[in-house]
Design an enzyme around this catalytic site. Sequence first.
Site, PDB file in Angstrom:
ATOM      1  N   GLY A 185       0.823  -1.212   0.000  1.00 17.14           N
ATOM      2  CA  GLY A 185       0.000   0.000   0.000  1.00 17.14           C
ATOM      3  C   GLY A 185       0.851   1.253   0.000  1.00 17.14           C
ATOM      4  N   ALA A 274      -1.052  -2.069   4.597  1.00 11.99           N
ATOM      5  CA  ALA A 274      -1.600  -0.713   4.789  1.00 11.99           C
ATOM      6  C   ALA A 274      -2.436  -0.378   3.558  1.00 11.99           C
ATOM      7  CB  ALA A 274      -0.468   0.291   4.985  1.00 11.99           C
ATOM      8  N   HIS A 449      11.357  37.044   7.675  1.00  9.29           N
ATOM      9  CA  HIS A 449      12.473  36.561   6.863  1.00  9.29           C
ATOM     10  C   HIS A 449      13.626  36.144   7.768  1.00  9.29           C
ATOM     11  CE1 HIS A 449      15.236  36.224   3.516  1.00  9.29           C
ATOM     12  NE2 HIS A 449      16.126  36.928   4.214  1.00  9.29           N
TER      13      HIS A 449
END
Length: 478
Positions: A185, A274, A449
Amino acid sequence: MVMGDMELNTELLVIGSGPGGYAAAFRAADLGLDVTLVDPRPRPGGVCLFEGCIPSKTGLHLAELLLDTRHAASQGLHFTEPRIDLAEVRAWKQQVIDSMADGLVQLARKRGVQLIQGIARFEDSTTVRLEHSEIRRVRFRHAVIATGSRPLAYPGRGFRPGSRIMSSSEALMLNDIPARLLVIGGGYVGLELGTLYAAFGSKVQVVEMGDRLLAGVDLDLVAPLRRRLDGLFESISLRTRVTTMQEGENGVEVQVQDENGGLENRFFDRVLVAIGRQANTADLGLNKTAVRLDSRSFIQINDQQQTADRSISAVGDVAGGIMLAHKATREGRVAAEVIAGEKSSFDVRAIPAVVYTDPQIAWCGLTEELAEKDGVPVAVQKFPWKYSGRAQTMGASDGFTKVLVNPEDGRIVGVGVVGRNAEGLIAEGVLAIEMGALAEDMALSLHPHPTLSETEAEAAEIFIGSPTHILPKKIGKS
Ligand SMILES: Cc1cc2nc3c(=O)[nH]c(=O)nc-3n(C[C@H](O)[C@H](O)[C@H](O)COP(=O)(O)OP(=O)(O)OC[C@H]3O[C@@H](n4cnc5c(N)ncnc54)[C@H](O)[C@@H]3O)c2cc1C
């Protein structure tokens, strides 16, 4: 509430104490209802806390540390191989779970929510019978079903304790680090747990029946992850199915079939299945109520979480849709508010999703694929992280952020991120979509920033024609 002869009357009975159930119980108690919360486990938390979100993320946090030490070699930091003490890792994971679960017990107590251990089964639309419980029967005015989901087993094979063929629940116990692990999966659970085990030293192979990893996620977001996984995993086989599995004393022999019909036998120490999850509706006695199920056995609800039975609501995984904890929590709160007589409905424009791989992927709102399928025009603005100072400082320049904008009115309708901390970045997209923000709003809001959050503003700036760290389209073209 009257308790007698092992029977109990309650105004609201919530069945299942995962993030949907306990959110419903807590909200209802805060709104003044008398609430009882029943679950086979003694403490609330459900799959998310005990065998889902939280244990997987404690493991993936360690995986991230391990992978970071490897990436750091290209930046001049050379670590020696770490010594992994699995017993200590398990103890730490348990400590995290215990701390959260104990906190939820305290919150329930302080709110006056009665916690009962037991497995509920409806006798009719106002009564449940409890098994494995000190209480035999609970009569209620309203009930919320929040029984969640369970892993789908490989056809013809249930999950047995002690087996080498595991579901995500057993994989998260971290009993050992198998030398060779097969993940069946290529969805988010398979890739997250595959990443965890690969970082811890397993040779991981992934087989996926479909033609892509992470079905439903835009292909461009998956591409940088695929490149990374190609280095981390031993192999990824798409359009490949497992035909047989033979479990022996020393491992599991698996036969796989590729798209051309070619068969190959492979040998693994463990296999993780999964392949999806199914609703926990089968043993609830719903035939004694008016609750209706859809073709996949999920409970049918309206946008107020009400089922076809007037006294019963349903929330979370058991009610289908996107099977994520935050969606369950919101639905739980809506159910409680509606039951308490408030005006409330599940009115969500953007349900975010995060895949905690390396790099992470996160998205919310419209995807490019959905927009194309539904014929919705969108302007897609992509900001590659190679132009982000912060991404460069982290060695994470292979990520990107994209913002999907309605070209008519400039509103943000979708956001997708692949790269470090996508989990944190996506929240700005959710807020933008919920607030009906324009690309201009995102672009003109100052972002600190140097941070990765600037990539969202920069993507939005492309739409309004004034990007800084990338050339505006018309300049770039000439
Ligand atoms: C490996 C893994 C990783 C995940 N990672 C994430 C993630 O990172 N982020 C995210 O948002 N989601 C994640 N999920 C999904 C998330 O766990 C679920 O969406 C979420 O737990 C659903 O919540 P719920 O309240 O609907 O039900 P659940 O959490 O499934 O809880 C249901 C509860 O109901 C109880 N119950 C069942 N039947 C009965 C009964 N008859 N009587 C009484 N009680 C009953 C169960 O014991 C359980 O405690 C992950 C899932 C897995 C498996």
